[in-house]
Design an enzyme around this catalytic site. Structure first.
Site: not given
Length: 323
Positions: A114, A250, A280
């Site tokens: 990520c 993020h 996500n």
């Protein structure tokens, strides 16, 4: 005068298929309300059968090039952040290079889960500042739907597929914090925390594997580490939280995003939030949010933007840039 890596174009791409939270109610012991209250996620996009990470990346790259008003011939390098490349090799970046018709320069993938896009931006910035490249196409693209355990309600409802891209170009600045472009970077990792977020398979272990996560532990590390890396990067640029126009974090979980903003002393009105629509998307989430934030009219030229992310590794970092 000082060299800077300046954003001249941005774009994104999302697969057509939209999956609302309610779709999980049929197969899992979960509800739309449960998913929303814990993550802020309402829906996400899943790639179609046969649609790969390099496909998503290509569409986002084309959108960014169009936004920058340039062609692939004018790019020197492509850096693609992903943990879900189409094949073990070659890199997804070289596949995008071929589809764009770019027969010069170089292309490679970066893998920091990520945090991948922050790592890719840092690499692109270094290539530009060292004079190795004048224009770099930086892409984040993922198909996390391919590594989900669909029986694990704590993880499979959180992730989605998508891609975002930026064009970075070498420009001269004054060497001050008022310059456009990347002003500072902070990167970190700590491999001792591997078991908090990982995929239990891979080439060397001869299996594809599924994503595994200790959500509470990741949450605990995320807020503290994200606020700290953002503040470190701001300090390196000679700036503080008070100078920030937008945090583009993020997009993993609304509670992590809110916790980080609060720790930095910033209002949620200064945060670009897209997690409700995309879930996500790992390395794709920051460039996706930058593209959507610009499209919404939130991010404007001259704005000071802080991007920060944390992912498996653990790997985390932040980039401070002036739009």
């Amino acid at each position: 005068m000082a060299g800077r890596a300046v954003v001249t174009g941005v774009g994104h791409y999302l697969p057509e298929r939209i999956v609302p939270n309610s779709a999980f109610e049929e197969t899992l012991d979960t509800t739309d309300e449960w998913i929303r209250s814990r993550s802020g996620i309402e829906r996400r996009h899943f790639a179609a059968e046969g649609e790969t990470t390099s496909d998503l990346a290509f569409h986002a790259a084309r959108a960014a090039l169009e936004d920058a008003g340039i062609t692939a011939d004018e790019i020197d390098a492509i850096i693609l952040a992903t943990s879900t490349a189409d094949l073990t090799f070659p890199s997804a970046a070289t596949m995008v290079q071929a589809r764009l018709g770019m027969t010069h320069g170089f292309a490679f993938d970066v893998q920091a889960v990520c945090a991948g896009f922050v790592y890719a931006l840092s690499n692109a910035n270094a290539l530009i500042l060292s004079g190795q490249a004048k224009r770099v196409l930086v892409i984040g693209a993922e198909t996390f739907s391919r590594i989900m355990d669909w029986t694990d309600r704590s993880t499979c409802v959180l992730f989605g597929d998508g891609a975002g891209a930026l064009v970075l170009e070498a420009q001269e600045g004054e060497g001050s914090a008022q310059d456009r472009g990347i002003l500072s970077v902070d990167l970190n990792s700590d491999g001792r925390y591997r078991d908090l977020l990982y995929v239990d398979g891979g080439v060397s272990t001869q299996s594809t594997g599924h994503l595994r996560m200790q959500g509470n532990q990741v949450f605990r590390h995320a807020v503290e580490k994200l606020a700290k890396t953002a503040e470190t990067a701001l300090d390196r640029a000679g700036l503080t939280s008070a100078d920030v126009d937008w945090i583009v974090p993020h997009q993993a979980n609304i509670r992590i995003i809110q916790g980080t903003a609060k720790k930095m002393g910033l209002s949620m009105e200064k945060v670009v939030v897209t997690v409700q629509d995309h879930g996500n998307t790992s390395a794709a989430s920051i460039p996706l949010a930058l593209s959507i934030g610009k499209g919404r009219g939130q991010i404007k030229p001259g704005d000071l933007v802080v991007t920060e992310a944390i992912g498996g590794g653990l790997a985390w970092g932040a980039v401070v840039l002036r739009w």
